[in-house]
Motif scaffolding. Structure first.
Motif, PDB file in Angstrom:
ATOM      1  N   MET A  48       0.830  -1.206   0.000  1.00  0.00           N
ATOM      2  CA  MET A  48       0.000   0.000   0.000  1.00  0.00           C
ATOM      3  C   MET A  48       0.869   1.263   0.000  1.00  0.00           C
ATOM      4  SD  MET A  48      -3.091  -1.020  -0.344  1.00  0.00           S
ATOM      5  CE  MET A  48      -3.975   0.534  -0.066  1.00  0.00           C
ATOM      6  N   ALA A  78       0.634   4.157  -2.848  1.00  0.00           N
ATOM      7  CA  ALA A  78       0.598   5.601  -2.560  1.00  0.00           C
ATOM      8  C   ALA A  78       1.609   6.357  -3.419  1.00  0.00           C
ATOM      9  CB  ALA A  78       0.858   5.841  -1.075  1.00  0.00           C
ATOM     10  N   ARG A 127      -7.875   8.454  -6.814  1.00  0.00           N
ATOM     11  CA  ARG A 127      -7.196   8.028  -5.591  1.00  0.00           C
ATOM     12  C   ARG A 127      -8.005   6.976  -4.819  1.00  0.00           C
ATOM     13  NH1 ARG A 127      -3.351  10.339  -2.261  1.00  0.00           N
ATOM     14  NH2 ARG A 127      -3.491  12.338  -3.368  1.00  0.00           N
ATOM     15  N   ASN A 141      -6.879   2.956  -4.319  1.00  0.00           N
ATOM     16  CA  ASN A 141      -6.659   2.439  -2.966  1.00  0.00           C
ATOM     17  C   ASN A 141      -7.612   1.290  -2.642  1.00  0.00           C
ATOM     18  OD1 ASN A 141      -4.461   3.781  -1.601  1.00  0.00           O
ATOM     19  ND2 ASN A 141      -5.660   5.668  -1.689  1.00  0.00           N
ATOM     20  N   GLU A 142      -8.864   1.444  -3.039  1.00  0.00           N
ATOM     21  CA  GLU A 142      -9.852   0.401  -2.781  1.00  0.00           C
ATOM     22  C   GLU A 142      -9.497  -0.874  -3.537  1.00  0.00           C
ATOM     23  OE1 GLU A 142     -14.598  -0.562  -3.547  1.00  0.00           O
ATOM     24  OE2 GLU A 142     -13.857   1.516  -3.703  1.00  0.00           O
ATOM     25  N   ASP A 153      -6.501  -2.519  -1.805  1.00  0.00           N
ATOM     26  CA  ASP A 153      -6.876  -3.040  -0.491  1.00  0.00           C
ATOM     27  C   ASP A 153      -7.687  -4.331  -0.602  1.00  0.00           C
ATOM     28  OD1 ASP A 153      -7.078  -2.798   2.426  1.00  0.00           O
ATOM     29  OD2 ASP A 153      -9.199  -2.404   2.054  1.00  0.00           O
TER      30      ASP A 153
END
Length: 234
Positions: free
Chosen positions: A12, A16, A31, A35-36, A39
């Protein structure tokens, strides 16, 4: 915190970095979705390799069914790469798309411990050293970065059962060249800590990648090796 959670946290961090490389408009727009996506799917061992396969095969579109039943759709639109999932999507330029996919693959994939015996695809060897059957190799080195390169070999080893009878006989190879794991070496908590540190150093901090993801570096290194071999025969 177990090993998988630590690796996911590290991945992660790399995600970023990729997001920070986007334009301000793209950051605002994608963004949350990026990220989702990371994850949810970093834990699925098939998702990122399948997407890389679709990219390498130059597929204009590719549909992937995940382990949890989710459907992911990949689309190539000129130099842009779109990932659609869970009623949302994000779009990345080619360089950042490849960086995202390959970095996550490298961080999350298992690294075999020292002392592991593997069989390698015979096609790995230059023609005069090729055999008709897989060659057994004992892993004696890992994360080897050739001088002047921004890429590294995940593994180096010696032919089984000969070992290093002569100088400069180490065989360097990547994960896709392993056809079979015959014996797994010793592994403990120190091994786990070491791998986390070296992945953070190489992949996150130094922005390096396995040489398997750089055809240019692979070809360049092969030419250097062949040149040295010709010089040695004179």
């Amino acid at each position: 915190m177990n090993e998988k959670i630590k690796l996911k946290t590290l991945a992660m961090e790399k995600v970023a970095q990729v997001i920070d490389s986007l334009s301000n408009e793209a950051k605002i727009r994608y963004r949350v979705a990026i990220n989702e996506f990371a994850d949810v799917y970093l834990d699925d061992e098939l998702v990122f390799p399948e997407l890389y396969y679709a990219y390498k095969q130059e597929r204009s579109s590719y549909e992937l069914q995940c382990t949890n039943g989710d459907k992911i759709i990949y689309r190539r639109e000129h130099n842009e790469h779109v990932i659609q999932f869970a009623q949302t999507y994000f779009c990345l330029p080619e360089e950042l798309f490849v960086l995202l996919i390959t970095s996550c693959m490298e961080i999350m994939r298992e690294v075999l411990p020292l002392g592991t015996v593997v069989e390698l695809n015979p096609l790995h060897f230059i023609p005069e050293h090729q055999t008709s059957s897989p060659t057994k190799v004992v892993i004696t080195k890992r994360f080897i970065a050739p001088t002047g390169y921004q890429t590294y070999f995940p593994y180096g080893g010696s032919i089984y059962p000969v070992g290093e009878m002569k100088k400069d006989t180490t065989i360097y190879f990547t994960e896709p060249l392993i056809t079979n794991v015959i014996h797994t070496g010793y592994k403990d908590d120190m091994e786990e800590a070491f791998l986390l540190l070296v992945k953070e150093d190489f992949i996150v901090q130094k922005n390096m990648k396995s040489i398997e993801f750089s055809a240019q570096d692979m070809k360049r290194l092969q030419l250097e090796i062949e040149s040295k071999e010709r010089a040695g025969k004179r």
